[in-house]
Design a protein around this motif. Structure first.
Motif, PDB file in Angstrom:
ATOM      1  N   ALA A  66       0.782  -1.293  -0.038  1.00  0.00           N
ATOM      2  CA  ALA A  66      -0.024  -0.110   0.020  1.00  0.00           C
ATOM      3  C   ALA A  66       0.904   1.106  -0.067  1.00  0.00           C
ATOM      4  CB  ALA A  66      -0.762   0.052   1.340  1.00  0.00           C
ATOM      5  N   GLN A  67       2.104   1.173  -0.079  1.00  0.00           N
ATOM      6  CA  GLN A  67       3.320   2.338  -0.003  1.00  0.00           C
ATOM      7  C   GLN A  67       3.748   2.386  -1.315  1.00  0.00           C
ATOM      8  OE1 GLN A  67       3.051   3.856   2.753  1.00  0.00           O
ATOM      9  NE2 GLN A  67       1.712   2.133   3.809  1.00  0.00           N
ATOM     10  N   PRO A  68       3.535   3.722  -1.850  1.00  0.00           N
ATOM     11  CA  PRO A  68       4.378   4.006  -3.221  1.00  0.00           C
ATOM     12  C   PRO A  68       5.873   4.070  -2.979  1.00  0.00           C
ATOM     13  CG  PRO A  68       3.230   5.910  -2.053  1.00  0.00           C
ATOM     14  CD  PRO A  68       2.795   4.711  -1.407  1.00  0.00           C
ATOM     15  N   GLY A  69       6.179   4.066  -1.726  1.00  0.00           N
ATOM     16  CA  GLY A  69       7.743   4.015  -1.440  1.00  0.00           C
ATOM     17  C   GLY A  69       8.418   2.949  -2.233  1.00  0.00           C
ATOM     18  N   ALA A  70       7.763   1.766  -2.258  1.00  0.00           N
ATOM     19  CA  ALA A  70       8.446   0.608  -3.048  1.00  0.00           C
ATOM     20  C   ALA A  70       9.074   1.065  -4.355  1.00  0.00           C
ATOM     21  CB  ALA A  70       7.258  -0.349  -3.198  1.00  0.00           C
ATOM     22  N   PHE A  71       8.439   2.106  -4.997  1.00  0.00           N
ATOM     23  CA  PHE A  71       8.843   2.652  -6.298  1.00  0.00           C
ATOM     24  C   PHE A  71      10.493   3.296  -6.051  1.00  0.00           C
ATOM     25  CE2 PHE A  71       4.788   1.373  -7.050  1.00  0.00           C
ATOM     26  CZ  PHE A  71       4.852   1.170  -8.615  1.00  0.00           C
ATOM     27  N   GLU A  72      10.989   3.662  -4.925  1.00  0.00           N
ATOM     28  CA  GLU A  72      12.063   4.128  -4.754  1.00  0.00           C
ATOM     29  C   GLU A  72      13.235   3.198  -4.532  1.00  0.00           C
ATOM     30  OE1 GLU A  72      12.252   6.928  -1.516  1.00  0.00           O
ATOM     31  OE2 GLU A  72      10.088   7.393  -1.511  1.00  0.00           O
ATOM     32  N   GLY A  73      12.815   1.938  -4.684  1.00  0.00           N
ATOM     33  CA  GLY A  73      13.856   0.909  -4.490  1.00  0.00           C
ATOM     34  C   GLY A  73      14.138   0.300  -5.881  1.00  0.00           C
ATOM     35  N   ASP A  74      14.732  -0.999  -6.086  1.00  0.00           N
ATOM     36  CA  ASP A  74      15.051  -1.699  -7.194  1.00  0.00           C
ATOM     37  C   ASP A  74      13.840  -2.326  -7.589  1.00  0.00           C
ATOM     38  OD1 ASP A  74      16.407  -2.874  -9.480  1.00  0.00           O
ATOM     39  OD2 ASP A  74      17.529  -4.255  -8.093  1.00  0.00           O
ATOM     40  N   LEU A  75      13.153  -2.043  -8.723  1.00  0.00           N
ATOM     41  CA  LEU A  75      12.190  -2.630  -9.359  1.00  0.00           C
ATOM     42  C   LEU A  75      12.548  -3.640 -10.636  1.00  0.00           C
ATOM     43  CD1 LEU A  75       9.751   0.473  -9.894  1.00  0.00           C
ATOM     44  CD2 LEU A  75       9.964  -1.117  -8.097  1.00  0.00           C
ATOM     45  N   SER A  76      13.859  -3.849 -11.048  1.00  0.00           N
ATOM     46  CA  SER A  76      13.941  -4.546 -12.090  1.00  0.00           C
ATOM     47  C   SER A  76      13.728  -5.942 -11.940  1.00  0.00           C
ATOM     48  CB  SER A  76      15.799  -4.506 -12.301  1.00  0.00           C
ATOM     49  OG  SER A  76      16.336  -4.999 -11.013  1.00  0.00           O
ATOM     50  N   ARG A  77      13.579  -6.506 -10.729  1.00  0.00           N
ATOM     51  CA  ARG A  77      12.948  -7.831 -10.703  1.00  0.00           C
ATOM     52  C   ARG A  77      11.477  -8.217 -11.115  1.00  0.00           C
ATOM     53  NH1 ARG A  77      13.466  -5.852  -5.633  1.00  0.00           N
ATOM     54  NH2 ARG A  77      11.520  -6.206  -4.124  1.00  0.00           N
ATOM     55  N   TYR A  78      10.678  -7.231 -11.147  1.00  0.00           N
ATOM     56  CA  TYR A  78       9.451  -7.306 -11.497  1.00  0.00           C
ATOM     57  C   TYR A  78       9.120  -7.302 -12.812  1.00  0.00           C
ATOM     58  CZ  TYR A  78       8.853  -6.158  -6.514  1.00  0.00           C
ATOM     59  OH  TYR A  78       9.218  -6.207  -5.208  1.00  0.00           O
ATOM     60  N   ALA A  79       8.624  -8.316 -13.453  1.00  0.00           N
ATOM     61  CA  ALA A  79       8.021  -8.278 -14.850  1.00  0.00           C
ATOM     62  C   ALA A  79       7.092  -7.454 -15.292  1.00  0.00           C
ATOM     63  CB  ALA A  79       7.812  -9.710 -15.147  1.00  0.00           C
ATOM     64  N   ALA A  80       6.543  -7.033 -14.162  1.00  0.00           N
ATOM     65  CA  ALA A  80       5.360  -5.866 -14.280  1.00  0.00           C
ATOM     66  C   ALA A  80       5.208  -5.176 -13.074  1.00  0.00           C
ATOM     67  CB  ALA A  80       4.056  -6.293 -15.169  1.00  0.00           C
ATOM     68  N   VAL A  81       4.578  -4.118 -12.909  1.00  0.00           N
ATOM     69  CA  VAL A  81       4.020  -3.529 -11.867  1.00  0.00           C
ATOM     70  C   VAL A  81       2.301  -3.124 -12.108  1.00  0.00           C
ATOM     71  CG1 VAL A  81       5.977  -2.395 -11.019  1.00  0.00           C
ATOM     72  CG2 VAL A  81       4.790  -1.109 -12.542  1.00  0.00           C
ATOM     73  N   VAL A  82       1.678  -3.339 -11.038  1.00  0.00           N
ATOM     74  CA  VAL A  82       0.239  -2.975 -11.138  1.00  0.00           C
ATOM     75  C   VAL A  82      -0.136  -1.876 -10.326  1.00  0.00           C
ATOM     76  CG1 VAL A  82      -2.030  -4.060 -10.928  1.00  0.00           C
ATOM     77  CG2 VAL A  82      -0.134  -5.587 -11.655  1.00  0.00           C
ATOM     78  N   VAL A 246      -2.754  -8.600 -16.940  1.00  0.00           N
ATOM     79  CA  VAL A 246      -1.451  -8.576 -16.356  1.00  0.00           C
ATOM     80  C   VAL A 246      -0.417  -9.672 -17.154  1.00  0.00           C
ATOM     81  CG1 VAL A 246      -0.537  -9.666 -14.138  1.00  0.00           C
ATOM     82  CG2 VAL A 246      -2.469  -8.150 -14.207  1.00  0.00           C
ATOM     83  N   TRP A 247      -1.004 -10.755 -17.550  1.00  0.00           N
ATOM     84  CA  TRP A 247      -0.205 -11.839 -18.114  1.00  0.00           C
ATOM     85  C   TRP A 247       0.544 -11.390 -19.396  1.00  0.00           C
ATOM     86  CZ3 TRP A 247      -1.656 -15.193 -22.588  1.00  0.00           C
ATOM     87  CH2 TRP A 247      -0.202 -16.129 -22.829  1.00  0.00           C
ATOM     88  N   TRP A 248      -0.429 -10.448 -20.258  1.00  0.00           N
ATOM     89  CA  TRP A 248       0.251  -9.900 -21.317  1.00  0.00           C
ATOM     90  C   TRP A 248       1.381  -8.940 -20.985  1.00  0.00           C
ATOM     91  CZ3 TRP A 248       0.242  -4.756 -22.869  1.00  0.00           C
ATOM     92  CH2 TRP A 248       0.839  -4.432 -24.085  1.00  0.00           C
ATOM     93  N   ALA A 249       0.950  -8.119 -20.124  1.00  0.00           N
ATOM     94  CA  ALA A 249       2.048  -7.009 -19.720  1.00  0.00           C
ATOM     95  C   ALA A 249       3.296  -7.767 -19.202  1.00  0.00           C
ATOM     96  CB  ALA A 249       1.548  -6.209 -18.667  1.00  0.00           C
ATOM     97  N   ALA A 250       3.180  -8.631 -18.300  1.00  0.00           N
ATOM     98  CA  ALA A 250       4.247  -9.484 -17.714  1.00  0.00           C
ATOM     99  C   ALA A 250       5.357 -10.258 -18.669  1.00  0.00           C
ATOM    100  CB  ALA A 250       3.946 -10.183 -16.499  1.00  0.00           C
ATOM    101  N   LYS A 251       4.623 -10.913 -19.635  1.00  0.00           N
ATOM    102  CA  LYS A 251       5.173 -11.859 -20.564  1.00  0.00           C
ATOM    103  C   LYS A 251       5.249 -11.491 -22.146  1.00  0.00           C
ATOM    104  CE  LYS A 251       6.562 -15.500 -19.353  1.00  0.00           C
ATOM    105  NZ  LYS A 251       7.707 -15.817 -18.635  1.00  0.00           N
ATOM    106  N   GLY A 252       4.184 -10.526 -22.315  1.00  0.00           N
ATOM    107  CA  GLY A 252       4.349 -10.176 -23.787  1.00  0.00           C
ATOM    108  C   GLY A 252       3.665 -11.041 -24.832  1.00  0.00           C
ATOM    109  N   TYR A 253       2.931 -12.151 -24.232  1.00  0.00           N
ATOM    110  CA  TYR A 253       2.258 -13.183 -25.029  1.00  0.00           C
ATOM    111  C   TYR A 253       0.843 -12.675 -25.660  1.00  0.00           C
ATOM    112  CZ  TYR A 253       5.869 -16.391 -23.424  1.00  0.00           C
ATOM    113  OH  TYR A 253       7.222 -16.825 -23.107  1.00  0.00           O
ATOM    114  N   GLY A 254       0.283 -13.384 -26.818  1.00  0.00           N
ATOM    115  CA  GLY A 254      -0.753 -12.890 -27.465  1.00  0.00           C
ATOM    116  C   GLY A 254      -0.461 -12.336 -28.697  1.00  0.00           C
TER     117      GLY A 254
END
Length: 259
Positions: A66-82, A246-254
Protein backbone atom coordinates in the motif's frame (compact mmCIF):
# COMPACT_ATOMS: atom_id res chain seq x y z
CA UNK A 1 6.37 -7.27 26.28
CA UNK A 2 4.19 -4.76 24.47
CA UNK A 3 7.10 -3.69 22.26
CA UNK A 4 7.87 -7.31 21.45
CA UNK A 5 4.28 -7.93 20.39
CA UNK A 6 4.33 -4.82 18.24
CA UNK A 7 7.61 -5.88 16.64
CA UNK A 8 6.22 -9.33 15.90
CA UNK A 9 3.10 -7.84 14.37
CA UNK A 10 5.21 -5.56 12.18
CA UNK A 11 7.41 -8.43 11.05
CA UNK A 12 4.37 -10.54 10.27
CA UNK A 13 2.87 -7.72 8.21
CA UNK A 14 6.09 -7.37 6.21
CA UNK A 15 6.31 -11.10 5.63
CA UNK A 16 2.70 -11.35 4.53
CA UNK A 17 3.24 -8.61 1.97
CA UNK A 18 5.02 -11.16 -0.22
CA UNK A 19 3.42 -14.30 -1.51
CA UNK A 20 5.63 -16.79 -3.31
CA UNK A 21 3.75 -19.19 -5.56
CA UNK A 22 6.47 -21.86 -5.47
CA UNK A 23 9.32 -20.57 -3.30
CA UNK A 24 11.14 -18.72 -6.06
CA UNK A 25 9.95 -21.17 -8.71
CA UNK A 26 7.32 -18.88 -10.20
CA UNK A 27 7.00 -17.73 -13.79
CA UNK A 28 7.64 -14.10 -12.90
CA UNK A 29 7.44 -11.54 -10.10
CA UNK A 30 4.61 -9.02 -9.92
CA UNK A 31 4.34 -5.86 -7.80
CA UNK A 32 0.85 -4.60 -6.95
CA UNK A 33 0.37 -1.14 -5.44
CA UNK A 34 -3.07 -0.74 -3.83
CA UNK A 35 -3.30 2.51 -1.88
CA UNK A 36 -6.50 3.32 0.04
CA UNK A 37 -8.20 6.54 -1.05
CA UNK A 38 -11.43 8.32 -0.15
CA UNK A 39 -13.57 6.38 -2.64
CA UNK A 40 -11.43 3.28 -3.14
CA UNK A 41 -10.48 1.26 -0.09
CA UNK A 42 -13.10 -1.45 0.47
CA UNK A 43 -11.84 -3.31 -2.60
CA UNK A 44 -8.35 -3.84 -1.15
CA UNK A 45 -8.80 -7.01 0.98
CA UNK A 46 -11.04 -8.54 -1.69
CA UNK A 47 -8.61 -7.75 -4.51
CA UNK A 48 -5.65 -8.97 -2.50
CA UNK A 49 -7.32 -12.30 -1.82
CA UNK A 50 -8.09 -12.70 -5.53
CA UNK A 51 -4.55 -11.78 -6.58
CA UNK A 52 -3.13 -14.27 -4.09
CA UNK A 53 -5.36 -16.98 -5.56
CA UNK A 54 -4.22 -16.01 -9.06
CA UNK A 55 -0.59 -16.21 -7.93
CA UNK A 56 -1.09 -19.74 -6.62
CA UNK A 57 -3.09 -20.84 -9.64
CA UNK A 58 -0.74 -19.39 -12.25
CA UNK A 59 2.58 -19.83 -10.41
CA UNK A 60 3.84 -16.27 -10.19
CA UNK A 61 5.32 -14.44 -7.22
CA UNK A 62 3.29 -11.58 -5.79
CA UNK A 63 4.45 -8.57 -3.82
CA UNK A 64 1.52 -6.54 -2.47
CA UNK A 65 1.97 -3.10 -0.97
CA UNK A 66 0.00 0.00 0.00
CA UNK A 67 3.13 2.18 0.05
CA UNK A 68 4.38 4.00 -3.07
CA UNK A 69 7.79 4.02 -1.41
CA UNK A 70 8.32 0.66 -3.10
CA UNK A 71 8.99 2.62 -6.27
CA UNK A 72 12.07 4.21 -4.72
CA UNK A 73 13.80 0.82 -4.62
CA UNK A 74 15.04 -1.58 -7.27
CA UNK A 75 12.10 -2.63 -9.47
CA UNK A 76 14.16 -4.57 -12.00
CA UNK A 77 13.09 -7.99 -10.64
CA UNK A 78 9.43 -7.32 -11.44
CA UNK A 79 8.11 -8.42 -14.82
CA UNK A 80 5.32 -5.87 -14.36
CA UNK A 81 3.92 -3.42 -11.81
CA UNK A 82 0.18 -3.04 -11.23
CA UNK A 83 -1.19 0.34 -10.18
CA UNK A 84 -4.48 -0.83 -8.68
CA UNK A 85 -6.79 2.13 -8.05
CA UNK A 86 -3.67 3.97 -6.89
CA UNK A 87 -3.42 7.61 -7.89
CA UNK A 88 -0.14 9.00 -9.19
CA UNK A 89 -0.97 12.15 -7.26
CA UNK A 90 0.32 10.37 -4.13
CA UNK A 91 3.79 9.80 -5.63
CA UNK A 92 6.66 12.05 -4.56
CA UNK A 93 9.49 13.04 -6.91
CA UNK A 94 11.69 10.08 -5.98
CA UNK A 95 8.85 7.62 -6.57
CA UNK A 96 7.99 9.18 -9.91
CA UNK A 97 11.63 8.96 -10.92
CA UNK A 98 11.67 5.30 -9.88
CA UNK A 99 8.71 4.40 -12.10
CA UNK A 100 10.22 6.32 -15.00
CA UNK A 101 13.55 4.48 -14.61
CA UNK A 102 11.74 1.16 -14.50
CA UNK A 103 9.80 1.77 -17.72
CA UNK A 104 12.83 3.21 -19.54
CA UNK A 105 14.75 0.06 -18.62
CA UNK A 106 12.10 -2.17 -20.21
CA UNK A 107 9.62 -2.55 -17.35
CA UNK A 108 5.89 -3.10 -17.93
CA UNK A 109 2.83 -1.55 -16.29
CA UNK A 110 -0.83 -2.34 -15.66
CA UNK A 111 -3.08 0.63 -14.83
CA UNK A 112 -6.46 -0.12 -13.27
CA UNK A 113 -9.49 2.19 -12.84
CA UNK A 114 -8.70 5.05 -10.41
CA UNK A 115 -5.01 4.85 -11.31
CA UNK A 116 -5.95 6.31 -14.71
CA UNK A 117 -6.92 9.62 -13.10
CA UNK A 118 -4.18 12.21 -12.73
CA UNK A 119 -4.16 15.91 -12.11
CA UNK A 120 -3.58 17.61 -15.50
CA UNK A 121 -0.04 18.88 -15.82
CA UNK A 122 1.18 17.37 -12.55
CA UNK A 123 3.12 14.55 -14.21
CA UNK A 124 2.81 14.65 -18.02
CA UNK A 125 5.01 11.56 -18.39
CA UNK A 126 2.45 9.53 -16.45
CA UNK A 127 -0.41 10.83 -18.59
CA UNK A 128 1.51 9.56 -21.63
CA UNK A 129 2.10 6.20 -19.93
CA UNK A 130 -1.65 5.80 -19.39
CA UNK A 131 -2.32 6.93 -22.95
CA UNK A 132 -5.52 8.83 -22.22
CA UNK A 133 -6.50 11.54 -19.74
CA UNK A 134 -9.57 11.26 -17.53
CA UNK A 135 -12.25 13.91 -18.08
CA UNK A 136 -15.33 12.89 -16.04
CA UNK A 137 -17.67 9.97 -15.44
CA UNK A 138 -21.45 9.70 -15.07
CA UNK A 139 -23.08 7.75 -12.25
CA UNK A 140 -22.37 4.03 -12.10
CA UNK A 141 -24.67 2.22 -14.54
CA UNK A 142 -25.13 -1.09 -16.30
CA UNK A 143 -24.02 -1.09 -19.94
CA UNK A 144 -22.91 -3.33 -22.78
CA UNK A 145 -19.18 -3.86 -23.30
CA UNK A 146 -17.89 -5.11 -26.65
CA UNK A 147 -14.57 -6.60 -27.74
CA UNK A 148 -12.45 -4.43 -30.02
CA UNK A 149 -9.40 -6.72 -30.03
CA UNK A 150 -10.39 -10.39 -29.90
CA UNK A 151 -6.72 -11.42 -30.12
CA UNK A 152 -5.73 -9.80 -26.84
CA UNK A 153 -5.58 -12.10 -23.77
CA UNK A 154 -7.63 -9.59 -21.77
CA UNK A 155 -10.66 -10.54 -23.90
CA UNK A 156 -10.26 -14.34 -24.06
CA UNK A 157 -12.54 -15.06 -21.09
CA UNK A 158 -15.26 -12.61 -22.12
CA UNK A 159 -18.33 -12.97 -24.34
CA UNK A 160 -18.64 -10.90 -27.50
CA UNK A 161 -21.15 -8.67 -25.72
CA UNK A 162 -20.74 -8.38 -21.96
CA UNK A 163 -23.25 -6.78 -19.60
CA UNK A 164 -21.26 -4.94 -16.92
CA UNK A 165 -21.88 -2.21 -14.34
CA UNK A 166 -19.21 0.39 -13.71
CA UNK A 167 -18.23 4.04 -13.84
CA UNK A 168 -17.88 4.76 -17.54
CA UNK A 169 -14.90 7.08 -17.60
CA UNK A 170 -14.68 9.64 -20.39
CA UNK A 171 -11.25 10.46 -21.80
CA UNK A 172 -9.31 12.99 -23.83
CA UNK A 173 -5.99 12.62 -25.61
CA UNK A 174 -4.05 15.85 -25.02
CA UNK A 175 -0.68 14.25 -25.76
CA UNK A 176 -1.73 12.56 -29.01
CA UNK A 177 -0.84 9.07 -27.81
CA UNK A 178 -1.73 6.16 -30.09
CA UNK A 179 -3.32 3.24 -28.23
CA UNK A 180 -4.88 -0.07 -29.26
CA UNK A 181 -8.42 -0.48 -27.80
CA UNK A 182 -9.26 -3.85 -26.26
CA UNK A 183 -12.79 -3.21 -24.96
CA UNK A 184 -15.34 -0.48 -25.66
CA UNK A 185 -18.63 0.50 -24.05
CA UNK A 186 -21.77 0.98 -26.14
CA UNK A 187 -23.15 4.37 -25.08
CA UNK A 188 -26.56 3.41 -26.49
CA UNK A 189 -26.90 0.97 -23.57
CA UNK A 190 -26.69 3.57 -20.77
CA UNK A 191 -27.20 7.29 -20.17
CA UNK A 192 -23.84 9.10 -20.53
CA UNK A 193 -25.41 12.34 -19.22
CA UNK A 194 -26.68 10.91 -15.91
CA UNK A 195 -24.50 12.75 -13.42
CA UNK A 196 -24.61 14.72 -10.18
CA UNK A 197 -26.03 18.29 -10.06
CA UNK A 198 -23.52 20.88 -11.16
CA UNK A 199 -21.54 18.47 -13.35
CA UNK A 200 -21.84 17.75 -17.06
CA UNK A 201 -21.01 14.54 -18.89
CA UNK A 202 -21.66 14.26 -22.61
CA UNK A 203 -20.26 10.85 -23.48
CA UNK A 204 -17.69 10.05 -26.17
CA UNK A 205 -19.94 8.69 -28.89
CA UNK A 206 -19.29 5.52 -30.87
CA UNK A 207 -15.57 5.52 -30.07
CA UNK A 208 -15.48 4.96 -26.30
CA UNK A 209 -12.69 2.59 -25.22
CA UNK A 210 -12.63 1.28 -21.66
CA UNK A 211 -9.49 -0.86 -21.98
CA UNK A 212 -6.43 -0.58 -24.20
CA UNK A 213 -2.75 -1.37 -24.62
CA UNK A 214 0.25 0.40 -26.08
CA UNK A 215 4.03 0.39 -26.02
CA UNK A 216 5.64 3.11 -23.93
CA UNK A 217 9.32 3.86 -23.37
CA UNK A 218 10.73 0.31 -23.67
CA UNK A 219 7.81 -1.58 -22.15
CA UNK A 220 4.22 -2.74 -22.46
CA UNK A 221 1.31 -0.90 -20.83
CA UNK A 222 -2.14 -2.40 -20.28
CA UNK A 223 -4.97 -0.17 -19.08
CA UNK A 224 -8.50 -0.97 -17.93
CA UNK A 225 -10.99 1.57 -16.66
CA UNK A 226 -13.12 -1.22 -15.17
CA UNK A 227 -12.99 -2.18 -11.50
CA UNK A 228 -14.79 0.33 -9.29
CA UNK A 229 -16.55 -1.87 -6.70
CA UNK A 230 -15.07 -4.41 -4.30
CA UNK A 231 -17.46 -7.15 -5.52
CA UNK A 232 -15.95 -6.89 -8.99
CA UNK A 233 -12.74 -8.44 -7.71
CA UNK A 234 -14.64 -11.65 -7.03
CA UNK A 235 -16.27 -11.76 -10.48
CA UNK A 236 -14.69 -14.49 -12.62
CA UNK A 237 -15.15 -12.63 -15.89
CA UNK A 238 -13.60 -9.45 -14.56
CA UNK A 239 -10.69 -11.43 -13.10
CA UNK A 240 -10.24 -13.17 -16.47
CA UNK A 241 -10.03 -9.74 -18.09
CA UNK A 242 -7.63 -8.37 -15.49
CA UNK A 243 -5.43 -11.47 -15.41
CA UNK A 244 -5.24 -11.51 -19.21
CA UNK A 245 -3.95 -7.94 -19.13
CA UNK A 246 -1.46 -8.69 -16.36
CA UNK A 247 -0.17 -11.81 -18.12
CA UNK A 248 0.24 -9.95 -21.39
CA UNK A 249 2.07 -7.06 -19.69
CA UNK A 250 4.38 -9.40 -17.79
CA UNK A 251 5.15 -11.88 -20.58
CA UNK A 252 4.21 -10.22 -23.85
CA UNK A 253 2.29 -13.22 -25.17
CA UNK A 254 -0.77 -12.87 -27.37
CA UNK A 255 -1.35 -11.82 -30.98
CA UNK A 256 -1.62 -8.15 -30.00
CA UNK A 257 1.67 -7.97 -28.13
CA UNK A 258 3.58 -6.20 -30.91
CA UNK A 259 3.06 -2.60 -32.05
Amino acid sequence: MKKAVQALAAATAVASAHLSAHAGDGQFQLLVLAMPTKYHYEYIPVARESFEKLAKLHAFELTWTAQPGAFEGDLSRYAAVVLLNSSEEEFNEAQRAGLERYMKAGGNAVVVHRAIISKPGLWPWYEKLVGRSFVIHPMLQTAVVTKTDVDHPATFGLPERWIWSDEWYEFSNPHGVSVHPVLAVDERSYDPTKIWPGQVAKGMGADHPVSWWHMFEKGRVFVTALGHNAAMYRDERYLDHLWGGVWWAAKGYGASSKP
